[in-house]
Motif scaffolding. Structure first.
Motif, PDB file in Angstrom:
ATOM      1  N   THR A 157      -2.692  -9.476   5.764  1.00  0.00           N
ATOM      2  CA  THR A 157      -3.980  -9.020   6.278  1.00  0.00           C
ATOM      3  C   THR A 157      -3.775  -7.668   6.933  1.00  0.00           C
ATOM      4  OG1 THR A 157      -4.793 -11.259   6.637  1.00  0.00           O
ATOM      5  CG2 THR A 157      -5.859  -9.498   7.881  1.00  0.00           C
ATOM      6  N   ALA A 160      -7.877  -1.945   8.245  1.00  0.00           N
ATOM      7  CA  ALA A 160      -8.057  -0.712   7.483  1.00  0.00           C
ATOM      8  C   ALA A 160      -9.419  -0.102   7.768  1.00  0.00           C
ATOM      9  CB  ALA A 160      -7.903  -0.988   5.982  1.00  0.00           C
ATOM     10  N   ILE A 165     -12.096   1.767   2.515  1.00  0.00           N
ATOM     11  CA  ILE A 165     -12.404   0.634   1.633  1.00  0.00           C
ATOM     12  C   ILE A 165     -13.620   0.943   0.770  1.00  0.00           C
ATOM     13  CG2 ILE A 165     -13.123  -1.783   1.582  1.00  0.00           C
ATOM     14  CD1 ILE A 165     -11.562  -2.136   4.239  1.00  0.00           C
ATOM     15  N   TRP A 170      -8.619   1.671  -1.376  1.00  0.00           N
ATOM     16  CA  TRP A 170      -7.783   0.471  -1.313  1.00  0.00           C
ATOM     17  C   TRP A 170      -7.790  -0.332  -2.609  1.00  0.00           C
ATOM     18  CZ3 TRP A 170      -4.164  -0.970   2.037  1.00  0.00           C
ATOM     19  CH2 TRP A 170      -4.070  -0.228   3.221  1.00  0.00           C
ATOM     20  N   TYR A 176      -3.583  -7.281  -0.882  1.00  0.00           N
ATOM     21  CA  TYR A 176      -3.788  -7.345   0.558  1.00  0.00           C
ATOM     22  C   TYR A 176      -5.179  -7.882   0.889  1.00  0.00           C
ATOM     23  CZ  TYR A 176       0.167  -4.065   0.578  1.00  0.00           C
ATOM     24  OH  TYR A 176       1.391  -3.476   0.379  1.00  0.00           O
ATOM     25  N   LEU A 178      -8.054  -7.234   3.370  1.00  0.00           N
ATOM     26  CA  LEU A 178      -8.425  -6.105   4.209  1.00  0.00           C
ATOM     27  C   LEU A 178      -9.373  -6.539   5.318  1.00  0.00           C
ATOM     28  CD1 LEU A 178      -8.951  -3.426   1.431  1.00  0.00           C
ATOM     29  CD2 LEU A 178      -6.879  -3.898   2.765  1.00  0.00           C
TER      30      LEU A 178
END
Length: 271
Positions: A157, A160, A165, A170, A176, A178
């Motif tokens: 986790t 970000a 995003i 990303w 991952y 986010l």
């Protein structure tokens, strides 16, 4: 610097942050006057008034220190000072303007390029994070626990930037989970408090965005570098930092390798 002096300076910073927080809350959720310093880089009356108050209190207490703030003209004599305040009076201005509680006051103190103490204060949520180098960190006076112990990047986790995003930066990192959040200082502080497994910024940051937060992360045993894995030094002539990776030392190495490999795709998203 002696521990007693660090404690005194942290107390001064906390009082200044809380006073600035009250100034900011007077404008919160009331559409304060705002304008753009540059594209997508707004500033409000709250930023400027908080900056004035912080400078008066912090520099008033230690006029021999240097001063670097997002909302002040960069005074280059700071480069001749061993010790320097590094401040963002309102990190997360876009979220503040939108009425979201994802902003913070960030106060760092560095000596010879290294953080001595860090304080991040969100007046909207009453979160006060503070740390002294070598002596741990607290949230509202309670000691922060150990960082996430995750060792493998798969499924990590990551705190970000919501903007990164939304713009597709990303997309090259589907493994991952986010956790979007506004203020960089607040992301680092909450990561230090155990929220998530890592904090990564794929875009460049400025020293004032990250100084206090990095002090917090380092105080609880985390490792923080730029995207290339190089240590971050403060009170530099160029205050830009080429991205940030913060995690526990084992996870940090894996994250840095993955970021370096996929960064060309991230900085040129196809959206």
């Amino acid at each position: 610097m002696e521990l007693a002096k660090k404690k005194e300076l942290l107390h001064i910073a906390a009082r200044a942050a809380q006073a600035a927080g009250q100034v900011i809350l007077n404008y919160y959720q009331s559409a304060p006057p705002s304008w753009e310093k540059s594209p997508d880089n707004p500033v409000t009356t709250a930023d400027l008034r908080a900056n004035t108050l912080l400078r008066e209190q912090l520099m008033g207490a230690r006029p021999q220190f240097g001063w670097l703030s997002e909302e002040s003209v960069d005074e280059r004599e700071r480069l001749d000072k061993r010790t320097c305040w590094i401040v963002d009076p309102l990190d997360g201005t876009q979220e503040f303007i939108a009425g979201l509680d994802q902003f913070a006051i960030s106060i760092g103190l560095v000596q010879d390029g290294e953080p001595v103490l860090g304080l991040v204060y969100n007046p909207a949520t009453s979160e006060l994070f503070s740390s002294i180098t070598g002596h741990g960190a607290t949230l509202n006076g309670e000691p922060l626990k150990l960082l996430s112990g995750r060792l493998e990047p798969e499924g990590a986790t990551v705190l970000a930037s919501d903007t990164e995003i939304e713009t597709g930066m990303w997309d090259p990192f589907p493994e991952y989970h986010l956790m979007p959040l506004g203020s960089a200082a607040l992301k680092l502080a909450r990561f230090a408090a155990g929220f998530g497994d890592a904090y990564i910024s794929l875009k460049p940051k400025h020293e004032w965005d990250i100084c206090a937060g990095i002090a917090l992360v380092q105080a609880v045993g985390g490792r923080v570098t730029n995207l290339q894995g190089a240590p971050i030094r403060f009170n530099q002539p160029d205050v830009r930092v080429q991205g940030v990776v913060a995690a526990n030392p084992t996870l940090h190495a894996s994250l840095c390798q993955t970021v370096r490999e996929r960064l060309p795709l991230a900085i040129n998203p196809r959206r």
